[in-house]
Design an enzyme around this catalytic site. Structure first.
Site, PDB file in Angstrom:
ATOM      1  CG  ASP A  11      -1.916  -1.116   1.222  1.00  0.00           C
ATOM      2  OD1 ASP A  11      -2.267  -1.587   0.130  1.00  0.00           O
ATOM      3  OD2 ASP A  11      -2.348  -1.529   2.311  1.00  0.00           O
ATOM      4  CG  ASP A 130     -11.171  -2.425  -0.402  1.00  0.00           C
ATOM      5  OD1 ASP A 130     -10.420  -3.388  -0.621  1.00  0.00           O
ATOM      6  OD2 ASP A 130     -10.862  -1.243  -0.634  1.00  0.00           O
TER       7      ASP A 130
END
Length: 252
Positions: A11, A130
């Site tokens: 990330d 997600d």
């Protein structure tokens, strides 16, 4: 059963690798290009880079990252974050990425998945989902987990496959960063719907967590971040342990 893949995820925020818990409390984990080279040398099968602030800050994914990463990698890698058009995807793929991942922009305009698949082929298109658990199932979150859309995650996964997605990257927001194990109920609900490869993400913390989902064929690949970034587990040890359990895995 085809060989399972081990995929470190990086990330990226402001050019640095970061990691938190449940998508918040981010802390620095190092330079993404240096980590990429390390993981490739250790035997990672692929890498995923997600610019987790690109959509929130209304920026395109930094093509320069793809260029830098492409110079040091000889394994496939995916870049996502802020990709909202065929042109955005083209710039990242031309810079060296093998696949692009889309999430928020695809939810806002599902036709994007179809356009990307038509332009580049389904094999280059990853839809990142997600998922946030609720009493009656799971909903899709966007904008780095900040927005709960209320959309049913299972219905969304079915739709994007119909639109040409070549792979699903499924992250459990509830398990993310906890190192308490992958979200098995979520994977068990999604797996029967998938006619494309499924990547399990969120919650890995031990070898047993990987073995649980891969041995049961609940995913085609397992993705993790913090346990690799902070040295909790190294890829060669993980692969050796999985192979010892007769789980098909590519050697380092």
């Amino acid at each position: 059963m085809l060989a399972k893949r081990i995929i470190p995820c990086l990330d990226v925020s402001d050019g640095r690798t970061v990691k938190g818990v449940n998508f918040v409390g981010l802390r620095d984990a190092g330079d993404p290009v240096e980590l990429a080279a390390q993981y490739a040398a250790e035997g990672a099968d692929e890498l995923v880079f997600l610019d987790i602030t690109a959509t929130v800050e209304k920026r395109q994914t930094v093509t320069a990252l793809a260029l830098r990463v492409g110079r040091v990698l000889d394994i496939p890698f995916t870049i996502g974050g802020g990709i909202g058009s065929v042109g955005d995807a083209a710039s990242v793929l031309q810079a060296g990425a093998d696949k692009v991942a889309v999430n928020s922009a695809a939810v806002a305009r599902p036709e994007l998945v179809s356009e990307l698949a038509e332009a580049f082929g389904s094999q280059a298109i990853v839809v990142s989902v997600d998922a946030k658990g609720h009493a009656d199932g799971w909903t899709v979150a966007t904008h780095g987990g900040r927005t709960d859309t209320g959309f049913d995650a299972l219905a969304w996964i079915a739709e994007v496959q119909d639109r040409g997605a070549g792979e699903i990257l499924l992250t459990s927001m509830d398990a993310d960063g906890t190192q308490a194990g992958f979200d098995r109920p979520l994977l068990e609900a999604v797996r029967p719907l998938c006619c494309v490869p499924l990547i399990a993400s969120g919650g890995a913390g031990t070898i047993a967590h990987f073995a649980e989902v891969l041995a049961a064929d609940l995913a085609d690949a397992a993705l993790a971040a913090s346990l690799f970034h902070y040295g909790t587990l190294c890829i060669p040890d993980l692969k050796a342990a999985l192979a010892a359990q007769a789980i098909p895995i590519r050697p380092c």
